[in-house]
Design a protein around this motif. Structure first.
Motif, short mmCIF file in Angstrom:
data_model
loop_
_atom_site.label_atom_id
_atom_site.label_comp_id
_atom_site.label_asym_id
_atom_site.label_seq_id
_atom_site.Cartn_x
_atom_site.Cartn_y
_atom_site.Cartn_z
N LEU A 67 6.50 13.44 -12.25
CA LEU A 67 5.93 12.10 -12.12
C LEU A 67 4.52 12.14 -11.55
O LEU A 67 3.59 11.53 -12.08
CB LEU A 67 6.83 11.23 -11.24
CG LEU A 67 6.31 9.81 -10.97
CD1 LEU A 67 6.32 8.99 -12.25
CD2 LEU A 67 7.15 9.12 -9.89
N TRP A 68 4.36 12.90 -10.46
CA TRP A 68 3.07 12.88 -9.74
C TRP A 68 1.95 13.57 -10.50
O TRP A 68 0.78 13.34 -10.20
CB TRP A 68 3.26 13.52 -8.36
CG TRP A 68 4.39 12.92 -7.59
CD1 TRP A 68 5.55 13.53 -7.24
CD2 TRP A 68 4.49 11.57 -7.12
NE1 TRP A 68 6.38 12.66 -6.56
CE2 TRP A 68 5.75 11.45 -6.47
CE3 TRP A 68 3.65 10.46 -7.17
CZ2 TRP A 68 6.18 10.25 -5.88
CZ3 TRP A 68 4.06 9.27 -6.59
CH2 TRP A 68 5.32 9.19 -5.95
N LEU A 124 0.83 -1.20 0.00
CA LEU A 124 0.00 0.00 0.00
C LEU A 124 0.87 1.25 0.00
O LEU A 124 1.89 1.32 0.69
CB LEU A 124 -0.92 0.01 1.22
CG LEU A 124 -1.95 -1.13 1.29
CD1 LEU A 124 -2.75 -1.03 2.59
CD2 LEU A 124 -2.86 -1.12 0.07
N ALA A 125 0.45 2.26 -0.76
CA ALA A 125 1.18 3.53 -0.85
C ALA A 125 0.78 4.44 0.30
O ALA A 125 -0.41 4.61 0.60
CB ALA A 125 0.89 4.20 -2.18
N LYS A 146 14.03 4.16 -13.42
CA LYS A 146 13.99 4.42 -14.86
C LYS A 146 12.61 4.06 -15.43
O LYS A 146 12.07 4.78 -16.28
CB LYS A 146 15.08 3.63 -15.58
CG LYS A 146 15.16 3.93 -17.07
CD LYS A 146 16.31 3.17 -17.73
CE LYS A 146 16.38 3.49 -19.22
NZ LYS A 146 17.48 2.75 -19.89
N HIS A 147 12.06 2.97 -14.96
CA HIS A 147 10.73 2.55 -15.43
C HIS A 147 9.68 3.62 -15.13
O HIS A 147 8.81 3.90 -15.98
CB HIS A 147 10.33 1.23 -14.78
CG HIS A 147 8.95 0.76 -15.15
ND1 HIS A 147 8.65 0.24 -16.38
CD2 HIS A 147 7.80 0.75 -14.44
CE1 HIS A 147 7.36 -0.07 -16.42
NE2 HIS A 147 6.82 0.24 -15.25
N LEU A 148 9.75 4.22 -13.95
CA LEU A 148 8.77 5.25 -13.59
C LEU A 148 8.91 6.49 -14.47
O LEU A 148 7.91 7.07 -14.90
CB LEU A 148 8.93 5.62 -12.11
CG LEU A 148 8.44 4.57 -11.11
CD1 LEU A 148 8.75 5.02 -9.69
CD2 LEU A 148 6.95 4.30 -11.27
N SER A 164 -0.77 8.43 -9.87
CA SER A 164 -1.15 8.48 -8.46
C SER A 164 -0.12 7.74 -7.62
O SER A 164 0.71 6.98 -8.13
CB SER A 164 -2.53 7.85 -8.26
OG SER A 164 -2.46 6.44 -8.45
N ASN A 165 -0.19 7.94 -6.31
CA ASN A 165 0.74 7.26 -5.40
C ASN A 165 0.66 5.75 -5.56
O ASN A 165 1.69 5.06 -5.65
CB ASN A 165 0.44 7.64 -3.96
CG ASN A 165 0.67 9.11 -3.67
OD1 ASN A 165 1.33 9.80 -4.43
ND2 ASN A 165 0.13 9.59 -2.55
N GLN A 166 -0.55 5.21 -5.58
CA GLN A 166 -0.71 3.76 -5.67
C GLN A 166 -0.29 3.24 -7.04
O GLN A 166 0.27 2.13 -7.15
CB GLN A 166 -2.15 3.37 -5.37
CG GLN A 166 -2.34 1.87 -5.14
CD GLN A 166 -1.55 1.35 -3.94
OE1 GLN A 166 -1.57 1.93 -2.86
NE2 GLN A 166 -0.83 0.24 -4.13
N GLU A 167 -0.53 4.00 -8.10
CA GLU A 167 -0.08 3.58 -9.43
C GLU A 167 1.44 3.46 -9.48
O GLU A 167 1.98 2.53 -10.09
CB GLU A 167 -0.55 4.59 -10.48
CG GLU A 167 -2.02 4.47 -10.84
CD GLU A 167 -2.45 5.53 -11.84
OE1 GLU A 167 -3.34 5.21 -12.66
OE2 GLU A 167 -1.93 6.65 -11.79
N VAL A 168 2.12 4.39 -8.82
CA VAL A 168 3.58 4.35 -8.78
C VAL A 168 4.05 3.09 -8.04
O VAL A 168 4.94 2.36 -8.50
CB VAL A 168 4.14 5.62 -8.11
CG1 VAL A 168 5.60 5.44 -7.71
CG2 VAL A 168 4.01 6.81 -9.05
#
Length: 285
Positions: A238-239, A160-161, A262-264, A243-247
């Motif tokens: 990025l944000w 969980l984020a 790098k993927h993010l 979303s936090n959970q998507e990250v």
């Protein structure tokens, strides 16, 4: 080799990333825990030079082993975030003798001192400023996160984020800004801005706005337990698109933190992020 090239190589070795060093990694053991980090930066689709800088390194200080991580997202120039990259952690660790006994207070004081130094050097550093999110890992057990602006820290715990930083948006701090004599603009098609200029309510520097702008950080402490998986620090590039959970979901199964970072950044680009994107991933397992 020029003096600038030598300095750049020294910064890369020390764990500093900038527009000329867009990726890096490191690892250590703290109290039996294997901790590793990786970072990646991508320049946005803007006409100015890259304005994001990162710090990601492990070091011994005051009988403790520390992980030092930060993202500095500049605006109106790169001199202020470059200065923060070189000076903020030194101010925290070397000028605050109570760092280990009152870590939160030491960080707040160091932010205040550093901002004053930036304002006093405005003739050299320019009129710009920078957001900041910093994370200090103490002996692999305690994590202290501080921030001004909209760069963000998110922890993954048991899948969980959990957001550890505070997004300092002008609308959220409108009353404080107006009490200081400033205003928050809300023009159609644009984001809210302090005095019609800056899209964050707290930042380092910005001498022309400082009377209406805060540099006081929000600080949060968390304990790193067996359910804590990783930490993500990233600039708003990025944000804005994830979303936090998507990250968290996007990189939970990626073991290597540099690959995860790098993927993010690549995913943010796929989602049409046009801002500079910088990301640090710290794995605790």
């Amino acid at each position: 080799m020029t003096g600038r090239e030598i300095l750049h190589k020294m910064k890369v070795k020390a764990g500093f990333g900038s527009s000329t060093s867009n990726t890096g990694k490191g690892k250590t053991k703290m109290y039996g825990k294997r901790i590793s980090h990786g970072y990646h930066l991508v320049k946005g689709q803007t006409f100015h030079a890259m304005e994001d800088y990162v710090v990601a390194q492990f070091k011994h200080a005051r009988d403790s082993e520390l992980g030092l991580f930060a993202i500095f997202d500049g605006h109106l120039g790169h001199d202020v975030p470059d200065y923060l990259q070189s000076h903020l952690f030194d101010t925290i660790l070397k000028q605050q003798p109570n760092f280990l006994t009152d870590t939160d207070g030491a960080i707040r004081k160091a932010y205040e001192i550093t901002d004053s130094m930036i304002l006093n050097k405005a003739n050299k550093l320019g009129k710009g400023g920078s957001t900041a999110v910093t994370a200090i890992l103490i002996d692999g057990l305690k994590l202290v996160v501080a921030n001004v602006g909209d760069s963000r820290a998110v922890l993954c715990k048991d899948g969980l984020a959990k957001q550890l930083s505070v997004d300092h948006e002008p609308n959220k701090e409108r009353k404080c800004i107006e009490m200081k004599g400033g205003f928050v603009s809300n023009l159609p098609g644009d984001v809210p801005r302090v005095d019609g200029q800056l899209a964050v309510a707290r930042a380092f520097g910005d001498r022309s706005l400082k009377v209406h702008l805060s540099s006081v950080p929000d600080v949060k402490d968390v304990i790193i337990d067996d359910k804590t998986e990783f930490l993500v620090l990233a600039s708003d590039g990025l944000w804005k698109v994830m979303s936090n959970q998507e990250v968290v979901d996007a990189i939970r199964d990626i073991e290597e933190p540099q690959v995860a970072a790098k993927h993010l950044t690549e995913e943010a680009l796929k989602r049409k992020s046009k801002d500079d994107i910088s990301c640090i991933v710290v794995k605790f397992q």
